[in-house]
Write a protein that holds these residues in place. Structure first.
Motif, PDB file in Angstrom:
ATOM      1  N   CYS A  86     -66.744 133.839  71.461  1.00  0.00           N
ATOM      2  CA  CYS A  86     -67.190 135.355  70.814  1.00  0.00           C
ATOM      3  C   CYS A  86     -68.555 135.465  71.789  1.00  0.00           C
ATOM      4  N   ALA A  87     -68.645 136.830  72.029  1.00  0.00           N
ATOM      5  CA  ALA A  87     -70.042 137.221  72.908  1.00  0.00           C
ATOM      6  C   ALA A  87     -71.176 136.956  72.072  1.00  0.00           C
ATOM      7  N   ALA A  88     -72.207 136.899  72.797  1.00  0.00           N
ATOM      8  CA  ALA A  88     -73.480 136.920  72.109  1.00  0.00           C
ATOM      9  C   ALA A  88     -73.860 138.035  71.133  1.00  0.00           C
ATOM     10  N   ASN A  89     -73.454 139.331  71.748  1.00  0.00           N
ATOM     11  CA  ASN A  89     -73.872 140.370  70.868  1.00  0.00           C
ATOM     12  C   ASN A  89     -72.610 140.936  69.933  1.00  0.00           C
ATOM     13  N   GLU A  90     -71.655 139.945  69.752  1.00  0.00           N
ATOM     14  CA  GLU A  90     -70.692 140.173  69.025  1.00  0.00           C
ATOM     15  C   GLU A  90     -70.856 140.257  67.662  1.00  0.00           C
ATOM     16  N   GLU A  91     -70.255 141.265  66.797  1.00  0.00           N
ATOM     17  CA  GLU A  91     -70.510 141.309  65.152  1.00  0.00           C
ATOM     18  C   GLU A  91     -69.264 140.411  64.733  1.00  0.00           C
ATOM     19  N   ILE A  92     -69.737 139.263  63.960  1.00  0.00           N
ATOM     20  CA  ILE A  92     -68.757 138.209  63.694  1.00  0.00           C
ATOM     21  C   ILE A  92     -68.927 138.442  61.914  1.00  0.00           C
ATOM     22  N   TYR A  93     -67.703 138.488  61.244  1.00  0.00           N
ATOM     23  CA  TYR A  93     -67.723 138.194  59.756  1.00  0.00           C
ATOM     24  C   TYR A  93     -66.856 136.836  59.408  1.00  0.00           C
ATOM     25  N   ILE A  94     -67.289 136.178  58.792  1.00  0.00           N
ATOM     26  CA  ILE A  94     -66.495 135.090  58.288  1.00  0.00           C
ATOM     27  C   ILE A  94     -66.145 135.334  56.826  1.00  0.00           C
ATOM     28  N   ILE A  95     -64.830 135.239  56.652  1.00  0.00           N
ATOM     29  CA  ILE A  95     -64.078 135.980  55.461  1.00  0.00           C
ATOM     30  C   ILE A  95     -63.591 134.858  54.524  1.00  0.00           C
ATOM     31  N   GLY A  96     -63.693 133.569  54.911  1.00  0.00           N
ATOM     32  CA  GLY A  96     -63.242 132.266  53.857  1.00  0.00           C
ATOM     33  C   GLY A  96     -62.258 131.499  54.708  1.00  0.00           C
ATOM     34  N   GLY A  97     -61.996 130.468  53.949  1.00  0.00           N
ATOM     35  CA  GLY A  97     -62.301 129.947  52.580  1.00  0.00           C
ATOM     36  C   GLY A  97     -63.450 129.453  52.265  1.00  0.00           C
ATOM     37  N   ALA A  98     -63.470 128.497  51.344  1.00  0.00           N
ATOM     38  CA  ALA A  98     -64.681 127.777  50.944  1.00  0.00           C
ATOM     39  C   ALA A  98     -65.248 126.865  51.988  1.00  0.00           C
ATOM     40  N   SER A  99     -64.228 126.147  52.608  1.00  0.00           N
ATOM     41  CA  SER A  99     -64.905 125.148  53.732  1.00  0.00           C
ATOM     42  C   SER A  99     -65.277 125.748  54.819  1.00  0.00           C
ATOM     43  N   VAL A 100     -64.842 127.090  55.282  1.00  0.00           N
ATOM     44  CA  VAL A 100     -65.175 127.933  56.416  1.00  0.00           C
ATOM     45  C   VAL A 100     -66.785 128.606  55.924  1.00  0.00           C
ATOM     46  N   TYR A 101     -66.925 128.952  54.786  1.00  0.00           N
ATOM     47  CA  TYR A 101     -68.114 129.265  54.139  1.00  0.00           C
ATOM     48  C   TYR A 101     -69.101 128.366  54.404  1.00  0.00           C
ATOM     49  N   GLU A 102     -68.869 126.869  53.986  1.00  0.00           N
ATOM     50  CA  GLU A 102     -69.566 125.870  54.127  1.00  0.00           C
ATOM     51  C   GLU A 102     -70.202 125.509  55.486  1.00  0.00           C
ATOM     52  N   GLN A 103     -69.087 125.618  56.207  1.00  0.00           N
ATOM     53  CA  GLN A 103     -69.453 125.276  57.756  1.00  0.00           C
ATOM     54  C   GLN A 103     -70.352 126.608  58.583  1.00  0.00           C
ATOM     55  N   ALA A 104     -69.914 127.644  58.043  1.00  0.00           N
ATOM     56  CA  ALA A 104     -70.733 128.882  58.681  1.00  0.00           C
ATOM     57  C   ALA A 104     -72.220 129.075  58.202  1.00  0.00           C
ATOM     58  N   LEU A 105     -72.267 128.646  56.746  1.00  0.00           N
ATOM     59  CA  LEU A 105     -73.772 129.290  56.265  1.00  0.00           C
ATOM     60  C   LEU A 105     -74.915 128.846  57.015  1.00  0.00           C
ATOM     61  N   PRO A 106     -74.948 127.711  57.813  1.00  0.00           N
ATOM     62  CA  PRO A 106     -76.298 127.332  58.241  1.00  0.00           C
ATOM     63  C   PRO A 106     -76.511 127.840  59.623  1.00  0.00           C
ATOM     64  N   LEU A 107     -75.010 128.714  60.316  1.00  0.00           N
ATOM     65  CA  LEU A 107     -75.233 129.308  61.390  1.00  0.00           C
ATOM     66  C   LEU A 107     -75.443 130.897  61.134  1.00  0.00           C
ATOM     67  N   ALA A 108     -75.171 131.324  59.805  1.00  0.00           N
ATOM     68  CA  ALA A 108     -75.076 132.655  59.837  1.00  0.00           C
ATOM     69  C   ALA A 108     -76.511 133.392  59.694  1.00  0.00           C
ATOM     70  N   ASP A 109     -76.533 134.708  60.094  1.00  0.00           N
ATOM     71  CA  ASP A 109     -77.708 135.520  60.091  1.00  0.00           C
ATOM     72  C   ASP A 109     -77.888 136.377  58.605  1.00  0.00           C
ATOM     73  N   ARG A 110     -76.638 136.717  58.117  1.00  0.00           N
ATOM     74  CA  ARG A 110     -76.572 137.534  57.063  1.00  0.00           C
ATOM     75  C   ARG A 110     -75.476 137.287  55.990  1.00  0.00           C
ATOM     76  N   LEU A 111     -75.491 137.508  54.663  1.00  0.00           N
ATOM     77  CA  LEU A 111     -74.612 137.406  53.846  1.00  0.00           C
ATOM     78  C   LEU A 111     -74.408 138.669  53.164  1.00  0.00           C
ATOM     79  N   CYS A 112     -73.105 139.248  53.124  1.00  0.00           N
ATOM     80  CA  CYS A 112     -72.821 140.419  52.494  1.00  0.00           C
ATOM     81  C   CYS A 112     -71.887 140.126  51.262  1.00  0.00           C
ATOM     82  N   LEU A 113     -72.547 139.976  50.170  1.00  0.00           N
ATOM     83  CA  LEU A 113     -71.927 139.478  48.970  1.00  0.00           C
ATOM     84  C   LEU A 113     -71.588 140.565  48.102  1.00  0.00           C
ATOM     85  N   THR A 114     -70.300 140.471  47.277  1.00  0.00           N
ATOM     86  CA  THR A 114     -70.156 140.969  46.037  1.00  0.00           C
ATOM     87  C   THR A 114     -70.424 140.164  45.004  1.00  0.00           C
TER      88      THR A 114
END
Length: 160
Positions: A86-114
């Motif tokens: 992915c490019a440095a300026n790319e807008e990336i959305y992690i959409i699941g599931g649970a294990s991917v969320y777990e891995q991505a959480l330390p790297l994420a900049d923003r959470l968009c939760l319902t």
């Protein structure tokens, strides 16, 4: 920017038997509005749960250790490997599931939760703990003829 997008119950439940817990049309509209034109990264089981396969008008990335090709998707063996493509300026959305969320959480900049104001009777997948994240925006929604639960759209950023 790495975003995580999910609908979570009060007990952090996100799914049961590889299905979403709630049918909230406004949540689906928000998901589409935020992710269209951007990269979405998901695990193989999340991909398999999509009714029509790859989501249109998005770069679909699937994480899988066993599959090498999925129509309409790029496949990588790990989140780290996918993010390297992915490019440095790319807008990336992690959409699941649970294990991917777990891995991505330390790297994420923003959470968009319902945040659904409900606790399901059954669930087998849960969102990770978000201690250390700060709410920056909230929009509450009441039940109506299309939405059986009250819910809120809530955005978080990592506390500094």
């Amino acid at each position: 920017m790495i975003n995580i997008i999910a609908a979570i119950a009060q007990n952090k439940a996100i799914g049961n038997n590889n299905k979403l817990l709630y049918w909230l049309p406004n949540d689906l509209k928000r998901f589409k509005a935020l992710t269209t034109g951007h990269t979405i990264i998901m695990g193989r089981k999340t991909y398999n749960s999509l009714p029509k396969g790859a989501l249109p008008n998005r770069r679909n990335v699937v994480l899988s250790r066993s599959l090498t090709e999925i129509e309409g998707c790029e496949v990588y063996t790990s989140l780290e490997n996918a993010l390297q493509h992915c490019a440095a300026n790319e807008e990336i959305y992690i959409i699941g599931g649970a294990s991917v969320y777990e891995q991505a959480l330390p790297l994420a900049d923003r959470l968009c939760l319902t945040e659904v104001h409900d606790t399901p009777e059954e669930a087998d997948a849960y969102f990770p703990d978000i201690t250390g994240w700060k709410e920056i925006w909230r929009e509450e929604h009441n039940k109506d003829e299309k939405h059986a639960q009250q819910y809120a759209f809530v955005d978080y950023v990592r506390e500094v």
